[in-house]
Motif scaffolding. Structure first.
Motif, mmCIF file in Angstrom:
data_model
loop_
_atom_site.group_PDB
_atom_site.id
_atom_site.type_symbol
_atom_site.label_atom_id
_atom_site.label_comp_id
_atom_site.label_asym_id
_atom_site.label_seq_id
_atom_site.Cartn_x
_atom_site.Cartn_y
_atom_site.Cartn_z
ATOM 1 N N VAL A 203 0.855 -1.190 0.000
ATOM 2 C CA VAL A 203 0.000 0.000 0.000
ATOM 3 C C VAL A 203 0.886 1.233 0.000
ATOM 4 N N LYS A 204 0.541 2.167 -0.868
ATOM 5 C CA LYS A 204 1.223 3.460 -0.927
ATOM 6 C C LYS A 204 0.161 4.548 -0.865
ATOM 7 N N PHE A 205 0.248 5.378 0.164
ATOM 8 C CA PHE A 205 -0.724 6.452 0.349
ATOM 9 C C PHE A 205 0.015 7.781 0.414
ATOM 10 N N THR A 206 -0.252 8.648 -0.528
ATOM 11 C CA THR A 206 0.414 9.943 -0.614
ATOM 12 C C THR A 206 -0.553 11.034 -0.193
ATOM 13 N N ASN A 207 -0.107 11.898 0.715
ATOM 14 C CA ASN A 207 -0.946 13.009 1.188
ATOM 15 C C ASN A 207 -0.173 14.307 1.039
ATOM 16 N N PRO A 376 -9.036 3.402 -5.614
ATOM 17 C CA PRO A 376 -10.386 3.951 -5.484
ATOM 18 C C PRO A 376 -10.799 4.560 -6.821
ATOM 19 N N ALA A 377 -12.076 4.582 -7.111
ATOM 20 C CA ALA A 377 -12.528 5.182 -8.367
ATOM 21 C C ALA A 377 -12.177 6.655 -8.419
ATOM 22 N N GLU A 378 -12.111 7.278 -7.245
ATOM 23 C CA GLU A 378 -11.753 8.700 -7.172
ATOM 24 C C GLU A 378 -11.036 8.952 -5.856
ATOM 25 N N ASN A 379 -9.880 9.595 -5.927
ATOM 26 C CA ASN A 379 -9.138 9.931 -4.723
ATOM 27 C C ASN A 379 -9.699 11.181 -4.067
ATOM 28 N N ALA A 380 -9.582 11.251 -2.736
ATOM 29 C CA ALA A 380 -9.946 12.474 -2.020
ATOM 30 C C ALA A 380 -8.965 13.578 -2.405
ATOM 31 N N PRO A 381 -9.400 14.840 -2.364
ATOM 32 C CA PRO A 381 -8.507 15.946 -2.746
ATOM 33 C C PRO A 381 -7.193 15.911 -1.961
ATOM 34 N N GLY A 382 -6.088 16.082 -2.669
ATOM 35 C CA GLY A 382 -4.786 16.131 -2.041
ATOM 36 C C GLY A 382 -4.210 14.790 -1.648
ATOM 37 N N THR A 383 -4.859 13.693 -2.049
ATOM 38 C CA THR A 383 -4.380 12.367 -1.674
ATOM 39 C C THR A 383 -4.333 11.457 -2.897
ATOM 40 N N GLU A 384 -3.528 10.414 -2.776
ATOM 41 C CA GLU A 384 -3.460 9.380 -3.810
ATOM 42 C C GLU A 384 -3.206 8.047 -3.129
ATOM 43 N N LEU A 385 -4.122 7.093 -3.327
ATOM 44 C CA LEU A 385 -4.045 5.788 -2.686
ATOM 45 C C LEU A 385 -3.878 4.705 -3.741
ATOM 46 N N LEU A 386 -2.881 3.869 -3.545
ATOM 47 C CA LEU A 386 -2.588 2.778 -4.475
ATOM 48 C C LEU A 386 -2.306 1.522 -3.668
ATOM 49 N N MET A 387 -2.931 0.417 -4.058
ATOM 50 C CA MET A 387 -2.717 -0.866 -3.398
ATOM 51 C C MET A 387 -2.346 -1.906 -4.445
ATOM 52 N N LEU A 388 -1.287 -2.620 -4.177
ATOM 53 C CA LEU A 388 -0.772 -3.613 -5.114
ATOM 54 C C LEU A 388 -0.965 -4.999 -4.519
ATOM 55 N N LEU A 389 -1.414 -5.943 -5.357
ATOM 56 C CA LEU A 389 -1.629 -7.313 -4.895
ATOM 57 C C LEU A 389 -1.056 -8.302 -5.915
#
Length: 396
Positions: A203-207, A376-389
């Motif tokens: 999981v990579k979560f950028t804020n 996610p179909a759409e990221n929250a403002p100012g964030t980017e969520l990526l999950m790798l499996l």
């Protein structure tokens, strides 16, 4: 509220230099109960030192501090009290105090500490309790702060909470890979990246809603991450101070000192595929419900669920040849790639899709041997969520 930078310094000075003397103070029972319950979360069920089964209470003027430690991490809470007499420190059994305060009615209680025999009396309008404390000077002193560079930045609490919530489930548990047994904080001047992996999932979560104006990275172990998530959630902001071996999280009510994981986190950017050409878009809750039903009839040992993808249709199938059981469901979806058969572990998929929160989710796919990217179909403002499996090998 800006955290008090002198809070920890004053606490250490109180413990090491204030002589023990008769003490007395009044405090609302539910207020103290909330603080001791929070601080107790850092205490292990088994401690290397018996005294670490206790809270350290420090009274100075109209301020009471409560500390707990597991020898690697320490959590301190501060609250205002009234009717104070004397100053000093004493230790009380943490489990007994937490349980007593949890059951007391919501009203003022009085602590009265006798310096001759360390008897501690706890009383309120219709009850009196007595126990024996330990001299506060016997509580282990904190290690000296790391020498060298220390970087600090203030972070909105919501940023920290989201970073931990999105990555906690992906933290590794393999002792042979200690650098994966925590959450990487990759701090940049204009954003923070939170990363966790157990080699099966990442999981990579950028804020970018926070701008630390500094650059550093550290690996926060699983236990401190969990304590931080549970204790600091209602605080306004958190000051983060990073040194070579430790990190301190400080708010208006708490100070949490944590030992960091040594070593370097794996180069996570290298394992994220850049060219997955096929995109699956599907209703998240429908997929979760179908996975839960289908995997009931699958192999409990590996949890394999086969995804068969064609235009606008996803077929899920699981089976257990040992018991002659199988489950199959079809779901409508949006899919823009060639027909594809790929397998995933149902428990990992459920962890990922339960962590994502948007109504629709996407999976970027390539072939049965390459990792899938879940988004996610759409990221929250100012964030980017990526999950790798990583997919599982299948024979069809």
């Amino acid at each position: 509220m800006t955290p008090n930078a002198d809070f920890f310094t004053y606490l250490c000075r109180s413990v090491t230099t204030t002589p023990y003397e008769d003490m007395k103070f009044n405090v609302p029972s539910k207020t103290l109960s909330g603080f001791v319950s929070a601080v107790s979360k850092v205490i292990n069920s088994k401690n290397p030192l018996t005294i670490l089964n206790n809270f350290l209470f420090v009274l100075e003027e109209d301020t009471l501090t409560v500390k707990a430690s597991d020898s690697e991490n320490s959590l301190v809470a501060r609250l205002d009290v009234t009717g104070t007499e004397g100053e000093g420190s004493f230790c009380l059994d943490a489990r007994r105090i937490v349980e007593l305060l949890r059951e007391l009615p919501d009203q003022g209680i009085t602590f009265d500490i006798n310096d001759e025999n360390l008897e501690v009396k706890i009383s309120y309008s219709s009850g009196d309790y007595s126990t024996v404390g330990i001299n506060g000077r016997e509580y282990p002193e904190p290690e000296q702060a790391d020498e060298g560079e220390r970087l600090s930045f203030v972070c909105p609490t919501e940023v920290v909470m989201k970073g931990i919530e999105n990555t906690l489930f992906a933290v590794g548990t393999d002792d042979l890979r200690p650098q994966m047994m925590g959450i990487l904080w990759d701090v940049k001047p204009d954003h923070i990246v939170f990363v966790a992996t157990d080699t099966r999932k990442l999981v990579k979560f950028t804020n970018s809603l926070v701008q630390p104006q500094c650059e550093c990275s550290f690996i926060l172990p699983l236990k401190p991450a969990t304590v931080l998530k549970n204790v600091f959630a209602k605080e306004d902001s958190i000051k983060v101070t990073v040194s070579e071996r430790n990190v301190r999280f400080e708010s208006s009510s708490y100070i949490f000192d944590c030992r960091l994981i040594k070593g370097n986190f794996p180069p996570y950017e290298r394992v994220i595929p850049a060219g997955n050409p096929y995109t699956l878009t599907i209703d998240r809750q429908s997929l979760i419900n179908s996975l839960r039903r289908v995997c009931v009839f699958g192999d409990d040992g590996n949890g394999l669920v086969k995804f068969k993808l064609s235009a606008d249709n996803l077929t899920l199938r699981a089976q257990d040849s040992s018991y002659g059981t199988s489950g199959l469901e079809s779901l409508p979806c949006q899919y823009d790639g060639a027909e594809l058969l790929i397998g995933f572990g149902a428990p990992y998929l459920l962890e990922i899709f339960n962590t994502l929160s948007t109504p629709d989710v996407m999976m970027k796919l390539a072939d049965p041997s390459h990792a899938a990217i879940c988004l996610p179909a759409e990221n929250a403002p100012g964030t980017e969520l990526l999950m790798l499996l990583m997919p599982m090998h299948i024979v069809d």
